[in-house]
Design a protein around this motif. Structure first.
Motif, PDB file in Angstrom:
ATOM      1  N   PRO A   1       1.283  18.530  47.031  1.00 20.98           N
ATOM      2  CA  PRO A   1       0.444  19.733  47.102  1.00 20.98           C
ATOM      3  C   PRO A   1      -0.044  20.142  45.713  1.00 20.98           C
ATOM      4  CG  PRO A   1       2.463  20.003  48.388  1.00 20.98           C
ATOM      5  CD  PRO A   1       2.619  18.753  47.571  1.00 20.98           C
ATOM      6  N   VAL A   2      -1.209  20.742  45.672  1.00 26.05           N
ATOM      7  CA  VAL A   2      -1.816  21.071  44.386  1.00 26.05           C
ATOM      8  C   VAL A   2      -0.949  22.029  43.585  1.00 26.05           C
ATOM      9  CG1 VAL A   2      -3.171  23.018  45.265  1.00 26.05           C
ATOM     10  CG2 VAL A   2      -4.021  21.710  43.308  1.00 26.05           C
ATOM     11  N   ARG A   3      -0.153  22.843  44.264  1.00 27.57           N
ATOM     12  CA  ARG A   3       0.709  23.793  43.527  1.00 27.57           C
ATOM     13  C   ARG A   3       1.796  23.076  42.733  1.00 27.57           C
ATOM     14  NH1 ARG A   3       2.023  24.238  48.938  1.00 27.57           N
ATOM     15  NH2 ARG A   3       4.135  23.562  49.518  1.00 27.57           N
ATOM     16  N   ASN A   4       2.109  21.827  43.117  1.00 25.80           N
ATOM     17  CA  ASN A   4       3.143  21.067  42.405  1.00 25.80           C
ATOM     18  C   ASN A   4       2.587  20.249  41.243  1.00 25.80           C
ATOM     19  OD1 ASN A   4       4.958  22.053  44.243  1.00 25.80           O
ATOM     20  ND2 ASN A   4       4.992  20.215  45.520  1.00 25.80           N
ATOM     21  N   ILE A   5       1.271  20.327  41.008  1.00 28.80           N
ATOM     22  CA  ILE A   5       0.660  19.593  39.893  1.00 28.80           C
ATOM     23  C   ILE A   5       0.383  20.597  38.776  1.00 28.80           C
ATOM     24  CG2 ILE A   5      -1.248  18.113  39.169  1.00 28.80           C
ATOM     25  CD1 ILE A   5      -1.638  17.367  42.104  1.00 28.80           C
TER      26      ILE A   5
ATOM     27  N   ALA B   1       2.189  20.812  32.555  1.00 28.20           N
ATOM     28  CA  ALA B   1       3.372  20.289  31.872  1.00 28.20           C
ATOM     29  C   ALA B   1       3.765  18.907  32.390  1.00 28.20           C
ATOM     30  CB  ALA B   1       4.541  21.257  32.047  1.00 28.20           C
ATOM     31  N   LYS B   2       3.411  18.600  33.647  1.00 26.86           N
ATOM     32  CA  LYS B   2       3.803  17.323  34.234  1.00 26.86           C
ATOM     33  C   LYS B   2       2.795  16.210  33.965  1.00 26.86           C
ATOM     34  CE  LYS B   2       6.245  19.602  38.042  1.00 26.86           C
ATOM     35  NZ  LYS B   2       6.311  19.800  39.504  1.00 26.86           N
ATOM     36  N   LEU B   3       1.632  16.571  33.484  1.00 27.55           N
ATOM     37  CA  LEU B   3       0.609  15.568  33.228  1.00 27.55           C
ATOM     38  C   LEU B   3       0.828  14.904  31.878  1.00 27.55           C
ATOM     39  CD1 LEU B   3      -2.555  17.433  34.546  1.00 27.55           C
ATOM     40  CD2 LEU B   3      -1.188  15.719  35.716  1.00 27.55           C
ATOM     41  N   SER B   4       0.259  13.717  31.739  1.00 27.41           N
ATOM     42  CA  SER B   4       0.441  12.937  30.519  1.00 27.41           C
ATOM     43  C   SER B   4      -0.181  13.648  29.326  1.00 27.41           C
ATOM     44  CB  SER B   4      -0.190  11.555  30.687  1.00 27.41           C
ATOM     45  OG  SER B   4      -0.184  10.857  29.471  1.00 27.41           O
ATOM     46  N   LYS B   5       0.547  13.695  28.231  1.00 26.79           N
ATOM     47  CA  LYS B   5       0.015  14.315  27.005  1.00 26.79           C
ATOM     48  C   LYS B   5      -0.815  13.316  26.205  1.00 26.79           C
ATOM     49  CE  LYS B   5       2.266  18.178  27.663  1.00 26.79           C
ATOM     50  NZ  LYS B   5       2.987  17.816  28.871  1.00 26.79           N
ATOM     51  N   VAL B   6      -0.622  12.035  26.497  1.00 27.48           N
ATOM     52  CA  VAL B   6      -1.315  11.002  25.719  1.00 27.48           C
ATOM     53  C   VAL B   6      -2.782  10.930  26.121  1.00 27.48           C
ATOM     54  CG1 VAL B   6      -1.396   8.545  25.165  1.00 27.48           C
ATOM     55  CG2 VAL B   6       0.810   9.699  25.498  1.00 27.48           C
TER      56      VAL B   6
ATOM     57  N   PRO C   1      -7.548   8.494  41.568  1.00 26.19           N
ATOM     58  CA  PRO C   1      -7.125   7.235  42.174  1.00 26.19           C
ATOM     59  C   PRO C   1      -6.773   6.187  41.125  1.00 26.19           C
ATOM     60  CG  PRO C   1      -9.059   8.083  43.300  1.00 26.19           C
ATOM     61  CD  PRO C   1      -8.842   8.956  42.103  1.00 26.19           C
ATOM     62  N   GLY C   2      -5.683   5.467  41.385  1.00 27.92           N
ATOM     63  CA  GLY C   2      -5.276   4.398  40.477  1.00 27.92           C
ATOM     64  C   GLY C   2      -4.187   4.791  39.495  1.00 27.92           C
ATOM     65  N   GLU C   3      -3.953   6.089  39.282  1.00 27.40           N
ATOM     66  CA  GLU C   3      -2.934   6.503  38.309  1.00 27.40           C
ATOM     67  C   GLU C   3      -1.535   6.328  38.899  1.00 27.40           C
ATOM     68  OE1 GLU C   3      -3.671   9.718  35.493  1.00 27.40           O
ATOM     69  OE2 GLU C   3      -5.232  10.394  36.853  1.00 27.40           O
ATOM     70  N   ARG C   4      -0.619   5.852  38.064  1.00 30.46           N
ATOM     71  CA  ARG C   4       0.760   5.641  38.486  1.00 30.46           C
ATOM     72  C   ARG C   4       1.572   6.892  38.171  1.00 30.46           C
ATOM     73  NH1 ARG C   4       3.726   2.086  36.182  1.00 30.46           N
ATOM     74  NH2 ARG C   4       4.902   1.469  38.019  1.00 30.46           N
ATOM     75  N   VAL C   5       2.373   7.315  39.157  1.00 29.34           N
ATOM     76  CA  VAL C   5       3.129   8.557  39.008  1.00 29.34           C
ATOM     77  C   VAL C   5       4.570   8.357  39.477  1.00 29.34           C
ATOM     78  CG1 VAL C   5       1.144  10.093  39.260  1.00 29.34           C
ATOM     79  CG2 VAL C   5       2.340   9.312  41.297  1.00 29.34           C
ATOM     80  N   GLU C   6       5.444   9.198  38.972  1.00 29.56           N
ATOM     81  CA  GLU C   6       6.833   9.247  39.435  1.00 29.56           C
ATOM     82  C   GLU C   6       6.991  10.523  40.251  1.00 29.56           C
ATOM     83  OE1 GLU C   6      11.352   8.612  37.670  1.00 29.56           O
ATOM     84  OE2 GLU C   6       9.759   9.353  36.354  1.00 29.56           O
ATOM     85  N   VAL C   7       7.491  10.381  41.486  1.00 24.98           N
ATOM     86  CA  VAL C   7       7.548  11.527  42.402  1.00 24.98           C
ATOM     87  C   VAL C   7       8.939  11.657  43.012  1.00 24.98           C
ATOM     88  CG1 VAL C   7       5.103  11.400  42.988  1.00 24.98           C
ATOM     89  CG2 VAL C   7       6.737  10.088  44.332  1.00 24.98           C
ATOM     90  N   LYS C   8       9.188  12.863  43.528  1.00 22.62           N
ATOM     91  CA  LYS C   8      10.442  13.125  44.244  1.00 22.62           C
ATOM     92  C   LYS C   8      10.105  13.537  45.667  1.00 22.62           C
ATOM     93  CE  LYS C   8      12.972  16.847  43.423  1.00 22.62           C
ATOM     94  NZ  LYS C   8      13.911  17.782  42.776  1.00 22.62           N
TER      95      LYS C   8
ATOM     96  N   ASP D   1       6.892  15.852  45.287  1.00 24.57           N
ATOM     97  CA  ASP D   1       6.768  16.681  44.093  1.00 24.57           C
ATOM     98  C   ASP D   1       6.501  15.760  42.913  1.00 24.57           C
ATOM     99  OD1 ASP D   1       6.746  18.766  42.306  1.00 24.57           O
ATOM    100  OD2 ASP D   1       8.926  18.771  42.034  1.00 24.57           O
ATOM    101  N   LEU D   2       5.556  16.121  42.079  1.00 23.07           N
ATOM    102  CA  LEU D   2       5.230  15.302  40.914  1.00 23.07           C
ATOM    103  C   LEU D   2       6.266  15.516  39.815  1.00 23.07           C
ATOM    104  CD1 LEU D   2       3.235  13.461  39.353  1.00 23.07           C
ATOM    105  CD2 LEU D   2       2.074  15.541  38.594  1.00 23.07           C
TER     106      LEU D   2
END
Length: 968
Positions: free
Chosen positions: A920-924, A927-932, A942-949, A963-964
């Motif tokens: 859900p958009v509220r979980n993005i 702080a969780k997005l890449s700083k690089v 589309p295509g981005e690799r993520v770690e989720v729970k 959850d991201l």
């Protein structure tokens, strides 16, 4: 510039009355009851840009002071880093937009060579700085590209987070506008009472001087990729998405202006045009306003109530009630034998209708009610329609369960909610209503009676009753339906635009997936009854083998031997599986063999790729031309494999809307959707660049400035004359004039090793033939060979540097002591760094008499390694060796996955269990997005690799909530 050939660019056309949604075709008056708004598919077509000729201008004058600039509101065009610097011509003396030609001393400067003054009215002007001698050369500087800080190549290609549209001038000196003294105004084809530059600026929240530049650039048929890369200083570093938004808004404003003038001409012929009506029409900025003002004058069978009352002669009575009520006698208007005047009640009703019409068409009255609505709680409500609850399909009704009893403030409602409500209403499942509180009506009626329409003299009680009734009638019958249409129209328009923009962002992310080079791939198109289609392709995309295996019909073991033999024969260790029918079973089949090390000694891995559009492409004319001897079922397997090897080259063959990364794509304007997606494809292909000597015709036609015919002509020239040696040879191709060359040249690449080898072979061949020619053996063929041999490769052609900046690049190489043959090598980087550290970027640019924008682009082009590809910074496919089942999922489990699709309400992630999970958009959060990696928005693509729970697993409904944790 007007003499240059114009490229045929597809733009969205203006909507016809048949194509407009119902709320735009409705009249403003409801005879018996309130009108309902019924959303339909809206097609926002845009007219072609009119061709304009440049007006002559006066002599250039010195720029005014900063203080003087602030005293007068004017449209200013952006100045260069140093106002005293002139603006450079192109190296080949071809004039670019907003750039002057070289002229002989003493000649009078032309309109594009001077610095015009901005009069009180907003004008869009060309510009030029004052001449100043260079420290190195007397060349004038080019205005190609602005500075890219820290030499980050992502920003050069406009794929990073965009700068704020409203950039403060003190924080961005290159964004400081230029004052123009005297000049030529770009006249719009249809003049209105509002200024198009100011209107465009207010709607898009872009500075007026940027809007002025963009109008000129679009009018000169410049493409968005060309503007975004080589004219950044003129657009304050806006990126492609923002440019598309401005372009669409500009065409919408021009559509309103065109329809307004068409209506004016029509009313003029019919003798209905008055000065008051003319003013009202010319003030319209939207199609809704135009429809409201012009509705009473449209030809109809009955006309409005007010028009019928006027035909009975009651208009003087209505005006008298407002201006001179003491002398008004309504009984004198009674005509017993005339319908509508038979008694005093009918006369009063006719006067009331005329007054209501006057109130509803008054600009101040409408402005007041709109401002009042902005301050109050206006909600949109949806309920289950009575008819659908009895006769509807339960499955369809359940889809809209969230909206059976739904209410939300129009300021807070989400775009996807609007599109869902509209779809439910179209299917007659939902009933939708805009709720305006009674307090708005009460305050509006009091204001009208006591302030705006207060009579000039004392009113008798019966006249005051008529006035109050007229105000209430105007609100209920005319103004309230208008407000509802306006609110629904604005919400739907914004939602459609956001949906289209989201589709474009997802498509860009998918097209720019990093290619997997140097691997032999096996593509698998899964299936049950008709088997799984296999295709093995080489690292150069050549088809090595095709076959069909039946993995799910009891022959799995025997077919495994065939697959192993093929993998070993072609040394293929990567399997690409399409995500269509039988994908899950096919994935499990390969995962089981891999876990058992059945393919040893090969270390086989597999990945899942979207096969959206593969079936459509396999039966298309392009596929038949490319693979004429291959069965259409096998073509899809080839397409699936190539999507991993080079996603961009393969996906451009498919119509963008079939790729399947959108939201409510069938509910939005198909014309706007197609224009936006085609523009995104053109942007991606252009920014990546193509090798002119090996690329396909399909890929080539998506380069900025080119189209189907020009791409075909390039391929024919290449087949007839051999490979292109340099960019200048493009001018020899039929249909590629100066304008087309300007737009496409910077995005064309040349493999220097291949070109050098070819030229060396040609030189040897020429030497051999020259000896024969002396003996009279070859005759007239000598001149043609000599002409071909005279063409020399240019190392700068392998870079992103535009030919208009080659002369500056050569002088920069001379300054740093570099050689063009060392482009992309570490020595070049060291020499550049040494000079920049010593003199600074601005100092070096001043010494070369150019801008820092152009210099930064030159530095990037010279230092980027050979074969540099912007897609290397994007994610590659996720290769796997094992599989996780849906039933194995548990709450709290941490997994890695790949983003499949992004929507305004959340992101769908493929976690390898056959069903995508939703974050859900509220979980993005930021702080969780890449700083690089910088981003254009707070979201994933589309295509981005993520770690989720895993937060929740709903097995009966096959729903997974995630959850991201972080972006990998």
């Amino acid at each position: 510039m007007s003499s240059l050939p114009r490229r045929g660019k597809s733009v969205a056309k203006a909507p016809t009355s048949e194509e407009l949604p119902s709320f735009l075709n409705l009249t403003s008056e409801s005879e018996e009851e309130e009108e309902e708004w019924e959303p339909k598919s809206k097609i926002a077509r845009r007219p072609r840009l009119p061709k304009k000729t440049e007006a002559k201008t006066k002599k250039a004058a010195a720029p005014q002071s900063t203080v003087a600039r602030k005293m007068v509101k004017k449209v200013a065009i952006k100045e260069e880093m140093d106002v005293s610097l002139p603006i450079a011509p192109v190296e080949d003396n071809k004039m670019q937009l907003l750039k002057p030609k070289e002229e002989d001393p003493g000649t009078k400067p032309k309109s594009l060579n001077r610095k015009p003054e901005v009069p009180k009215k907003r004008e869009i002007n060309s510009f030029q700085g004052n001449n100043q001698n260079s420290l190195v050369s007397d060349e004038k500087p080019s205005t190609s590209v602005p500075v890219v800080k820290q030499e980050k190549c992502e920003e050069e290609f406009a794929f990073d987070e965009p700068p704020s549209k409203k950039i403060k001038l003190n924080a961005c000196p290159e964004g400081k506008p230029v004052k123009h003294l005297g000049g030529n105004k770009i006249k719009e084809e249809f003049e209105m009472n509002w200024d198009i530059v100011q209107a465009l600026s207010e709607i898009t929240n872009v500075e007026p001087w940027v809007c002025a530049n963009l109008i000129r650039l679009f009018q000169e048929e410049n493409t968005i990729p060309f503007i975004a890369r080589y004219r950044k200083e003129l657009i304050n570093n806006l990126e492609a998405d923002a440019l598309r938004e401005v372009q669409q808004t500009l065409e919408e404003l021009r559509t309103v202006a065109k329809k307004t003038h068409t209506m004016i001409q029509k009313l003029k012929k019919e003798g209905k045009l008055s000065s008051c009506l003319l003013k009202g029409l010319l003030n319209c900025r939207t199609l809704e306003e135009l429809d409201h003002v012009s509705a009473p004058y449209k030809t109809g069978s009955k006309g409005t109530k007010a028009q019928r009352a006027k035909q009975l002669g009651l208009e003087p009575a209505a005006l008298s009630l407002l201006q001179n009520p003491a002398e008004l006698n309504l009984f004198s208007y009674i005509r017993p034998n005339t319908k509508g005047l038979a008694n005093i009640q009918e006369v009063e009703a006719g006067v009331q209708h005329i007054l209501a019409d006057i109130f509803a068409k008054d600009k101040d009255t409408l402005d007041f009610i709109r401002k009042l609505c902005q301050q109050r709680y206006i909600s949109i409500q949806s309920t289950l329609a009575k008819v659908s609850s009895k006769n509807g399909n339960e499955k369809d009704i359940d889809k809209f369960q969230l909206y059976h009893e739904f209410s939300c403030n129009i300021k807070n409602i989400q775009h996807h909610q609007i599109l869902a409500i509209n779809r439910g209403e179209n299917l007659k499942i939902l009933t939708v209503k805009v709720n305006i509180p009674d307090g708005v009506k009460n305050e509006f009626c009091w204001w009208c009676v006591n302030e705006r329409w207060r009579p000039k003299q004392f009113l008798k009680p019966e006249f005051m009753r008529i006035l109050r009734s007229s105000v209430e009638d105007a609100y209920k019958r005319l103004i309230y339906p208008l407000l509802c249409r306006e609110f629904r129209s604005k919400l739907t328009s914004d939602a459609e635009k956001e949906s289209v923009m989201m589709f474009g962002r997802n498509l860009r992310q998918l097209l720019l997936t990093s290619p997997v080079r140097g691997r032999t791939l096996m593509g698998v198109d899964p299936g049950y009854k008709h088997g799984c289609k296999l295709a093995i392709i080489s690292p150069t995309s050549q088809i090595l083998h095709t076959d069909v295996v039946y993995l799910h019909s009891g022959q799995g073991f025997r077919e495994a031997e065939k697959i192993k033999r093929l993998l070993l024969q072609y040394n293929c260790s990567t399997v690409v599986i399409g995500n269509g029918t039988a994908c899950r079973e096919t994935e499990a089949y390969f995962a089981d063999l891999i876990m058992k090390k059945y393919f040893a000694p090969l270390d086989v891995v597999y990945c899942i790729v979207s096969e959206a559009g593969a079936s459509i492409y396999s039966v298309s004319p392009e596929a038949s031309k490319e693979m004429p001897d291959l069965d259409p079922n096998l073509r899809s397997a080839v397409s699936i494999a190539r999507r991993v090897q080079d996603p961009l080259a393969e996906l451009v063959k498919i119509e963008p809307k079939h790729i399947g990364v959108g939201m409510y794509q069938h509910d939005v304007s198909q014309t706007l959707l197609k224009a936006t997606l085609d523009s995104v494809v053109e942007e991606c292909v252009s920014f990546v660049g193509v090798d002119i000597n090996i690329c396909s015709e399909i890929l080539l036609r998506h380069i900025a400035g080119l189209n189907t015919n020009r791409a075909k002509n390039i391929i024919e020239w290449r087949e007839k004359n051999g490979p292109f040696i340099n960019r200048e040879q493009l001018k020899e191709v039929k249909g590629l004039g100066p304008k087309t060359f300007q737009q496409c040249a910077g995005f064309i690449r040349f493999n220097q090793e291949y070109i050098k080898t070819f030229c060396s072979n040609k030189k040897n061949e020429l030497g051999s033939r020259a000896l024969l020619s002396k003996a009279g053996a070859l005759g007239k063929k000598k001149s043609k060979l000599t002409s071909c041999a005279l063409q020399q490769p240019n190392p700068l052609d392998q870079t992103c540097i535009h030919p208009e900046s080659y002369n500056i690049a050569v002088r920069f190489l001379s300054l740093i002591g570099g050689n063009a043959n060392d482009i992309g090598k570490s020595d070049m980087q060291q020499k550049v760094n040494a000079v920049i550290q010593k003199e600074g970027l601005e100092g070096t640019a001043k010494r070369l008499n150019t801008t820092v924008h152009t210099l930064q682009l030159i530095i990037d082009g010279l230092t980027q390694p050979e074969g540099y590809d912007i897609r290397t910074d994007f994610d590659k496919p996720d290769f796997k060796r094992s599989i996780v089942c849906f039933e194995d999922l548990s709450v709290g489990a941490v997994l890695t996955g790949k983003v499949e699709n992004a929507t305004p309400f959340g992101v769908f992630v493929d976690i390898g269990v056959g069903k995508s999970g939703l974050i859900p958009v509220r979980n993005i959060t930021e702080a969780k997005l890449s700083k690089v990696k910088k981003r254009r928005s707070l979201g994933l693509g589309p295509g981005e690799r993520v770690e989720v729970k895993v937060l929740n697993v709903d097995i009966p409904r096959l729903r997974i909530t995630l959850d991201l944790i972080r972006v990998l």
